[in-house]
Write a protein that holds these residues in place. Sequence first.
Motif, PDB file in Angstrom:
ATOM      1  N   ALA A 288       0.837  -1.208   0.000  1.00  0.00           N
ATOM      2  CA  ALA A 288       0.000   0.000   0.000  1.00  0.00           C
ATOM      3  C   ALA A 288       0.866   1.249   0.000  1.00  0.00           C
ATOM      4  O   ALA A 288       1.959   1.274   0.585  1.00  0.00           O
ATOM      5  CB  ALA A 288      -0.933  -0.005   1.207  1.00  0.00           C
ATOM      6  N   LYS A 289       0.379   2.314  -0.620  1.00  0.00           N
ATOM      7  CA  LYS A 289       1.172   3.522  -0.826  1.00  0.00           C
ATOM      8  C   LYS A 289       1.007   4.563   0.267  1.00  0.00           C
ATOM      9  O   LYS A 289       1.684   5.588   0.247  1.00  0.00           O
ATOM     10  CB  LYS A 289       0.794   4.157  -2.179  1.00  0.00           C
ATOM     11  CG  LYS A 289       0.970   3.221  -3.365  1.00  0.00           C
ATOM     12  CD  LYS A 289       2.390   2.695  -3.471  1.00  0.00           C
ATOM     13  CE  LYS A 289       2.554   1.775  -4.682  1.00  0.00           C
ATOM     14  NZ  LYS A 289       3.911   1.199  -4.782  1.00  0.00           N
ATOM     15  N   ASP A 290       0.106   4.353   1.215  1.00  0.00           N
ATOM     16  CA  ASP A 290      -0.055   5.315   2.304  1.00  0.00           C
ATOM     17  C   ASP A 290      -0.417   4.572   3.583  1.00  0.00           C
ATOM     18  O   ASP A 290      -0.677   3.366   3.586  1.00  0.00           O
ATOM     19  CB  ASP A 290      -1.115   6.376   1.966  1.00  0.00           C
ATOM     20  CG  ASP A 290      -2.460   5.766   1.572  1.00  0.00           C
ATOM     21  OD1 ASP A 290      -2.792   4.667   2.069  1.00  0.00           O
ATOM     22  OD2 ASP A 290      -3.180   6.384   0.772  1.00  0.00           O
ATOM     23  N   LYS A 291      -0.389   5.313   4.684  1.00  0.00           N
ATOM     24  CA  LYS A 291      -0.657   4.722   5.999  1.00  0.00           C
ATOM     25  C   LYS A 291      -2.064   4.153   6.073  1.00  0.00           C
ATOM     26  O   LYS A 291      -2.275   3.065   6.611  1.00  0.00           O
ATOM     27  CB  LYS A 291      -0.475   5.778   7.088  1.00  0.00           C
ATOM     28  CG  LYS A 291      -0.732   5.267   8.504  1.00  0.00           C
ATOM     29  CD  LYS A 291      -0.810   6.381   9.521  1.00  0.00           C
ATOM     30  CE  LYS A 291       0.520   7.067   9.693  1.00  0.00           C
ATOM     31  NZ  LYS A 291       0.473   8.097  10.770  1.00  0.00           N
ATOM     32  N   GLN A 292      -3.038   4.864   5.526  1.00  0.00           N
ATOM     33  CA  GLN A 292      -4.416   4.398   5.587  1.00  0.00           C
ATOM     34  C   GLN A 292      -4.580   3.057   4.896  1.00  0.00           C
ATOM     35  O   GLN A 292      -5.234   2.150   5.421  1.00  0.00           O
ATOM     36  CB  GLN A 292      -5.358   5.433   4.957  1.00  0.00           C
ATOM     37  CG  GLN A 292      -6.833   5.057   5.083  1.00  0.00           C
ATOM     38  CD  GLN A 292      -7.743   5.987   4.313  1.00  0.00           C
ATOM     39  OE1 GLN A 292      -7.275   6.803   3.509  1.00  0.00           O
ATOM     40  NE2 GLN A 292      -9.036   5.887   4.543  1.00  0.00           N
TER      41      GLN A 292
END
Length: 372
Positions: A288-292
């Motif tokens: 995944a590309k972000d924390k969320q």
Amino acid sequence: MLKLALRTIMIVTFALAVFGVMVISYASKSQGLGPYHYCIMQSAFLVLGIVLATFFYFIDYRFYRRPAVMWTLFALMVCALVAVFVPGLGRAAKGAHRWINLGPFSLQPIEFVKLFIIVVLSAYLEVQGGLIRRFGRGFVVPMALVAVPLMLTLAQPDFGGSFVYCALCGLTLLLGGVSIRRCLLLGAIGVAAIGILVALNPNRMARLRKEANDENDQALQSEIAFRNGGLRGVGIGQGMQKEYYLPECHTDFIFAVVAEDMGLVATGGVWLAYLLLLGGGATIAFRAKDKQGTLLAFGATMLLCAQGAANMAVVTHLFPTKGLALPFLSYGGSCLLASFSAVGILLGVGRVTLNQEIDPEANTLKPVSFTV
């Protein structure tokens, strides 16, 4: 690798659900509502679950970080947990208020709350960014988000669901950047609250005493089912424990039915399926590309795999008996629908991540939230 993970998750979850319907078709015949009542109901829930999974799959998960969406989801969770206490709407059984009466079936809100609290927390942690280190935003607000549904769940009471809920929240906050000290404090408060309420509940204390004295009849009968099954089982539908000795075997103890009828070969296959699901979910989380996206993928995966492991530990008498369903296999519309919703969200994170790897411009959330 990411495409393989997506395909693996889809195949494994569908196979587990279909296998669950097959086992329920004969495990529930002694429950008094006709030989195929539970099988037909579970099949209907399976179809609806696939629809829900598809729905969540096509939602860009970054849509959840919008404040209006985030707080609406939280309000819906609280309202659903309050609804179980409303006369005429809520339904009580065995002294517990855990269900909302919806006519032909009942909805158990905690199954969805365990999923959507992950959605809310992951969105909140993403939006706050570095501000999560502050006391107010990194402790007070997360504590309120976690505590309100937890108190309502404990009031039902549902201690098994509360324990899973607390574990998921704690892991999500820890991975989201909340300090270990604050996570430990939140965990201590949750454990203390659960412990006090268990100590004040005569029925739960009686169960714990039975566990301590090795007098839990349901767990003992489950052990007999495993011994009877051995390596290859006694034959599909031929096990005797489900007929006379193991109550509600089509729900929380369905794994014991699998063990007796199909033996270690089948139970090992179920374990392998959950390990594949864990591997696929971990791949999506790491890519995944972000924390969320990472938190959502991790939380959805742990919801399915950790609860599955906890159920199998209970059935094999490693953990005290608790009302935890085995995702995709146990009978129950709420658990099945919530499980497929979790799979849809997990696959949705993978879909967005895959699109971002192909087209970096896809990293910007467009006004339209439903994308193909």
